[in-house]
Scaffold this motif. Structure first.
Motif, PDB file in Angstrom:
ATOM      1  N   TYR A  57      22.414 -39.841  20.252  1.00 44.86           N
ATOM      2  CA  TYR A  57      21.641 -40.622  21.519  1.00 44.86           C
ATOM      3  C   TYR A  57      21.385 -39.517  22.822  1.00 44.86           C
ATOM      4  O   TYR A  57      20.724 -39.109  22.905  1.00 44.86           O
ATOM      5  N   ASP A  64       3.950 -47.321  16.933  1.00 45.40           N
ATOM      6  CA  ASP A  64       5.388 -46.924  16.829  1.00 45.40           C
ATOM      7  C   ASP A  64       4.869 -45.552  16.761  1.00 45.40           C
ATOM      8  O   ASP A  64       4.837 -44.610  16.099  1.00 45.40           O
ATOM      9  N   ARG A  75       5.673 -51.953  19.322  1.00 47.59           N
ATOM     10  CA  ARG A  75       5.530 -52.006  18.347  1.00 47.59           C
ATOM     11  C   ARG A  75       5.214 -53.334  18.423  1.00 47.59           C
ATOM     12  O   ARG A  75       4.706 -54.447  17.349  1.00 47.59           O
ATOM     13  N   ASN A  76       6.008 -54.532  18.990  1.00 45.90           N
ATOM     14  CA  ASN A  76       5.311 -56.126  18.894  1.00 45.90           C
ATOM     15  C   ASN A  76       4.473 -56.346  19.593  1.00 45.90           C
ATOM     16  O   ASN A  76       4.620 -56.781  21.388  1.00 45.90           O
ATOM     17  N   ILE A  82      12.173 -51.556  30.705  1.00 49.26           N
ATOM     18  CA  ILE A  82      11.739 -50.362  31.910  1.00 49.26           C
ATOM     19  C   ILE A  82      10.404 -49.944  31.876  1.00 49.26           C
ATOM     20  O   ILE A  82       9.273 -50.316  32.572  1.00 49.26           O
ATOM     21  N   THR A 132      18.740 -54.416  30.706  1.00 47.98           N
ATOM     22  CA  THR A 132      16.963 -54.430  29.412  1.00 47.98           C
ATOM     23  C   THR A 132      17.582 -55.106  28.557  1.00 47.98           C
ATOM     24  O   THR A 132      19.277 -55.596  28.358  1.00 47.98           O
ATOM     25  N   SER A 159       6.377 -52.181  25.842  1.00 47.88           N
ATOM     26  CA  SER A 159       6.031 -53.751  25.262  1.00 47.88           C
ATOM     27  C   SER A 159       7.052 -54.452  25.743  1.00 47.88           C
ATOM     28  O   SER A 159       7.521 -56.346  25.930  1.00 47.88           O
ATOM     29  N   ASN A 176       8.749 -43.057  27.438  1.00 47.68           N
ATOM     30  CA  ASN A 176       9.213 -44.054  28.732  1.00 47.68           C
ATOM     31  C   ASN A 176      10.238 -44.467  26.685  1.00 47.68           C
ATOM     32  O   ASN A 176      11.246 -44.820  26.971  1.00 47.68           O
ATOM     33  N   VAL A 222      20.786 -49.611  33.210  1.00 50.13           N
ATOM     34  CA  VAL A 222      19.671 -50.963  33.286  1.00 50.13           C
ATOM     35  C   VAL A 222      19.813 -51.786  32.334  1.00 50.13           C
ATOM     36  O   VAL A 222      20.043 -51.891  31.014  1.00 50.13           O
TER      37      VAL A 222
END
Ligand code: NDP
Length: 263
Positions: free
Chosen positions: A161, A69, A41-42, A21, A196, A18, A96, A194
């Motif tokens: 992360y 989700d 989710r959007n 990337i 975004t 959505s 992704n 990147v």
């Protein structure tokens, strides 16, 4: 146009499509003739990406849009079920969807954040892969996971992360061994920074995010941070038959950041 590759008759599922990337990747697969399945989710963002995909698809194919989700097991199951129900096959799975996380070890919400990151960045990939194998075996398909260079270089207070992506890298390599005999290739891409909405998703303002990318760009040997198309190009290559002898690799696409000892 990023590539001359032909993905006609291929069904490609890209999570986190959505935005960022994933969205650019979906558009590039659509441009190359694929039937894409997009998810996030959007709903509004998803519809916008769907329009972009249909506009560039040589046959005007409309993507299947699935609101989901990925941190929820039921949503992962519905995602694969919807794909198979609509198209009866799956050729390429791009894992992704992901989120960053700043979390010092003293953070009082440590364990909640641990669950949130791991469920989104790792558990979802493991479960989606589990659900996809029987379909990918039939098509001799492949899987591409999206990791990060922070899996290869520690970053203070980003351990949750980094660990999620580190585990994803090892998952990829183990799965390449297990699924090779079934004719399924599995590879992972480790992007550098990147441009975004990734940093905004973890709480930075648009201005802070832009400043962070500009600052990093100067430090990168190529003089810029990445754009989503840079990673989409790598994904399409690994997904293509041109990469049919490539499995279990970590494909670093980072403008030289790792070698320059920056992230
Ligand atoms: P964005 O924040 O721009 O996009 C993230 C995408 O993932 C969105 O489509 C979002 O959709 C989706 N997503 C996030 N959480 C969930 C969830 N729980 N369920 C379903 N979808 C979800 O980030 P990027 O495009 O930059 O990130 C894509 C991947 O690249 C991630 O795995 C990230 O870790 C990795 N990466 C990014 C880097 C960067 O600098 N940008 C660097 C290295 C790696 P929605 O909000 O609609 O749910």
């Amino acid at each position: 146009m990023s590539t001359s590759k032909n993905f006609s008759d291929k069904v490609v599922l890209i999570t986190g499509s959505s935005g960022g990337i994933g969205a650019v990747t979906a558009v590039e697969f659509a441009r190359c003739g694929a039937q894409v399945v997009i998810t996030g989710r959007n709903a509004d963002n998803l519809s916008e990406v769907a329009k972009q995909c249909a506009a560039v698809s040589p046959k005007g194919l409309k993507p299947l849009e699935v609101l989901a989700d990925v941190s929820k097991d039921v949503d992962c199951k519905r995602l694969i079920d919807s794909t198979i129900s609509a198209f009866k096959r799956l050729d390429i799975l791009v894992n992704n969807a992901g989120r960053g996380m700043h979390c010092p070890i003293t953070d009082t919400a440590l364990l909640d954040k641990y669950r949130e990151v791991m469920d989104t960045n790792l558990r979802s990939v493991i479960y989606l892969t589990h659900l996809s194998v029987e379909h990918l075996e039939k098509t001799k398909g492949n899987i591409i996971n999206i990791s990060s260079i922070v899996a290869l270089k520690p970053v203070s207070t980003a351990f949750l992360y980094s660990m999620s992506k580190c585990a994803l890298d090892m998952f990829t390599k183990c799965l390449a061994l297990e699924l090779g005999p079934k004719g399924i290739r599995v590879n992972v891409i480790n992007p550098g920074a990147v441009r975004t909405n990734f940093l905004q998703a973890v709480g930075l303002t648009k201005e802070q995010s832009e400043a962070a990318y500009s600052e990093r760009g100067v430090q990168y040997p190529v003089g810029r941070v990445g754009e989503s198309i840079d990673i989409a190009n790598a994904i399409l290559f690994l997904a293509s038959d041109e990469a049919s002898f490539v499995t279990g690799i970590q494909f670093v696409s980072d403008g030289g950041a790792l070698n320059a000892n920056t992230s």
